[in-house]
Every structure is written in C-alpha cells, then in structure tokens.
Write an enzyme that holds these catalytic residues in place. Sequence first.
Site, PDB file in Angstrom:
ATOM      1  N   GLU A 142      11.696 -11.992  30.611  1.00 34.55           N
ATOM      2  CA  GLU A 142      11.778 -12.463  31.996  1.00 34.55           C
ATOM      3  C   GLU A 142      13.105 -13.183  32.143  1.00 34.55           C
ATOM      4  OE1 GLU A 142       8.475 -14.831  33.451  1.00 34.55           O
ATOM      5  OE2 GLU A 142       9.808 -16.095  34.624  1.00 34.55           O
ATOM      6  N   GLU A 147      15.295 -20.195  40.869  1.00 32.37           N
ATOM      7  CA  GLU A 147      13.994 -20.853  40.741  1.00 32.37           C
ATOM      8  C   GLU A 147      14.172 -22.364  40.809  1.00 32.37           C
ATOM      9  OE1 GLU A 147      11.697 -20.218  37.104  1.00 32.37           O
ATOM     10  OE2 GLU A 147       9.879 -20.266  38.327  1.00 32.37           O
TER      11      GLU A 147
END
Length: 375
Positions: A142, A147
Amino acid sequence: MGALTNVLLLLSLATSQTQALYYPLREYAGSTFFDKWDYYGFVDNTTWGNVTYQDRANATSKGLTSINAAGNAIIKVDNTTSLVAAPAGTVVNRDSIRITSQDSYPLGTLILLDALHIPYGCSVWPSFWTLGLQSTWPGSGEIDIVEAINGMTRNQIALHTPQGCNQATTATQLQSGTTANTNCAEPRGCIVMENKQASFGAAFGEGGGGVYAMSMEREGVYVWFWSRADIPSSISTATSSSTMDTTSWGLPTAAYPASGCNITQYFPPQNLVLLTTLCGAWAGVPSIYSSTCPGTCFADNVLGSGTNYANAYWEIRYIRTYTSDSASASASVPVSSSTSASAAQGGGGTTVVTVVTDAAGPTSSTSGADRKSVV
Ligand SMILES: *[C@@H]1O[C@H](CO)[C@@H](O)[C@H](O)[C@H]1NC(C)=O
Ligand SMILES: *[C@@H]1O[C@H](CO)[C@@H](O)[C@H](O)[C@H]1NC(C)=O
Ligand SMILES: *[C@@H]1O[C@H](CO)[C@@H](O)[C@H](O)[C@H]1NC(C)=O
Ligand SMILES: *[C@@H]1O[C@H](CO)[C@@H](O)[C@H](O)[C@H]1NC(C)=O
Ligand SMILES: *[C@@H]1O[C@H](CO)[C@@H](O)[C@H](O)[C@H]1NC(C)=O
C-alpha cells in the site's frame, strides 16, 4: 548544506531514479472521471470509520459523486442528512464514498493527482493511495499518497508492507519531508511528513489546491507535492496526451529507495483508491482526535445536521497515469482484459504487452483486507 552537496545529492537522486520520461496511459477527468472505478458499496470495514460507502447508483442519486460546472469531479461526504443517536449496538453511519480503480498499475508507473480541494475538518479522514489486491493486507503493499485527519495542516505519506521493507537511512538525503517512522511493516507504516505549507486542510484549497505525484519503479517509490503556484511547468502546461519528464521536479517529499526495500518484491501491480471516512481507527482514536479537535469524534461530528461537513469534499481536475515503458505505451491504450489482469497479478504465464490491466471486477476490487494506518 553546501551547494556542492546539493548537486551531489541531486546527481545521486537522478541516478537512483532511472526513469525521468513517462508516456501517458489514462486520464480520469471530466464527464468520464467515474467510468473506470468500482464503488465500495458497504460499511467501512477496513478502518472502521462511522460511514457507509455508497454504491454507484446511490452515490449518483444522492449527489455524493458528480461533475461540477467547471468539469471537475466532486466526491463528498453526506452533509444534508440529520443523524440522531440510536440505542447502543445500532449502527448510525453517515454516507460517504470509497472508489477503487478498475485498472491496476505495475512498477514503471507515474500517477498525478490535480485537486482544487481535499476534505478536511474534525473527524474527517480522506486518503488517496494505492493497494495491491493480490493478497490479504498488507501482503501486496500500500502506498499512501495523500492522507491526513482532523486538524492536521500537513500531508503524511506512508508505505505499508509485510516485514522486511524499510525506508533506507540514506532516504533523508533524497527527500524534503521529515521521516517519522522507517519500518513499513509496523501498523502505522513507514511515514514521511510533508513540510510544505498548504499540503492539507483549509490552506490547501485556499492556495488553489495543487498536484500530488507518485512514481513507483524498481529503484524506489517517490512522492512529490506542489501548491498551485509552484507546480512545475512540465505539469502545468501538459495536456492529457503529453509525455511527462520528472527531471526538473527537484527533491520529492518522500523517497523510499530500493536499498531499504525490495520494491519489486513488495509491490505487485497496484490499484488506486480514493475515499473519505469519518472517525475510525486513526481520526477517531480519542487521544489523537483530542490533539487537534474539541469534544468527541462521533457524537460531536457524525451525529447532527451534517452542516459541519461542507468542507468534506474532493474537487479533482484530473488523475493521470503514465508508464516509463515506451513500448507498452505505444502498443496500447489501457485495455479491459481478464486475461491480462490475471497475468499481471501473477496468475498467468504469458507476458502481456499492456502495462495497465483491469482488475477482475468488483469482487477483487473490494477484497483487499486493508486495515491501513491503524495506530
Ligand atoms: C442506498 O441508499 C438507500 C437509502 O439510503 C439505503 O437503504 C441503501 O442501503 C443504500 N445502498 C448502499 C449500497 O449503501
Ligand atoms: C463508530 O465507530 C466505532 C468504531 O467502529 C464504533 O465502535 C462505534 O460503535 C460507532 N458508533 C456508532 C454509533 O455506530
Ligand atoms: C528483489 O525481489 C525480486 C522478486 O522477489 C527478486 O527477484 C530479486 O532477486 C530481489 N532483489 C534483491 C536485491 O534481493
Ligand atoms: C454541503 O456541502 C456543499 C459543498 O460540498 C456546500 O456547497 C453546501 O452548502 C453544504 N450544505 C449544507 C446544508 O451545509
Ligand atoms: C467488507 O465487507 C464486504 C461486504 O460484506 C466484504 O465483501 C469484504 O470482504 C469485507 N472486507 C473486509 C476487509 O472485511
């Protein structure tokens, strides 16, 4: 640092990033922005935010995904439904969106996101990232490109992998961001904090938004960010069919050279994921929530009229993907083929010319058991 050191660092960066020239593969933009994505269509069962991700039909009819008058994609949290407390054990979720690209992208890919607005506010947890769907999280990797949560004002970049992938200590010389954790197998991942102003929060949109870029190569994974005013001309003057040259981009915010992590081993073809959740396993942890926001995450935000979520939306000009493989680029525009998808995911013996392959459909796109960024 002296000028000579800088030159040497740039030279070493240039040699570690063997790919500078990329060829266009796909553009997600305008009226077709949403065509090549799968909508999650059920509760947030990966980060346990208090949201139910809507399917395509609901997202459209409820106005949670749309194209605005400027031709930009809007992806938002429901901010018009009044939610009230219910008996213990009753799920009270707000509607939101999680979409996964139907294409998966192998090493040799560059991804650009040009956004005018990214969701922010107390309880709000947006992310734009990649996920390998081949095995249970984090087995196929990932890469978190965008974020952040709650009242954070800077973006945070991270990789998630099984044991054995670390950010090399030399990476701090190759990046402008600040490393916060080097072991990508820890639950929070190997983290680099952005130092640039306006990379997240209200300031991002007030600065006209900006561009995030991520390249993933055998030699390393790199993430850049620029506010609107600082976007390199190679990007700001490009059209969807332009090649992209990263030579003049300068130091990335985050560098994960292969000397600390065997990128080939840990990152099979990745799908793109874009979502906004509320509270959950990072934004909703009481000690984390209270560090930038008042009250409690669920009761003081998710419940109520929803007008507090007027800023919980993405406005995206485009997402563009590129390949460093000129043969693949000229041989194909992305194709939809289950044969090539299985080959790209290790299931087939033949070499496919296409470097972008569609994932096997909604089932595989939603099967990644990711529990990202759990702290
Ligand atoms: C679609 O919306 C309806 C009405 O809110 C809801 O009952 C249903 O569960 C939603 N479907 C999904 C997949 O979220
Ligand atoms: C909100 O999410 C948390 C974490 O999953 C959960 O414990 C809590 O029960 C949820 N609240 C409601 C009212 O659904
Ligand atoms: C990296 O992983 C690949 C694929 O597993 C393997 O072929 C290669 O030998 C590894 N490289 C190093 C330096 O360990
Ligand atoms: C909901 O959010 C949108 C922006 O996404 C905003 O234009 C609208 O005014 C908000 N509605 C309410 C009721 O707050
Ligand atoms: C999340 O829920 C969906 C629908 O029930 C399921 O298909 C999927 O496997 C679940 N994912 C995880 C990680 O539990």
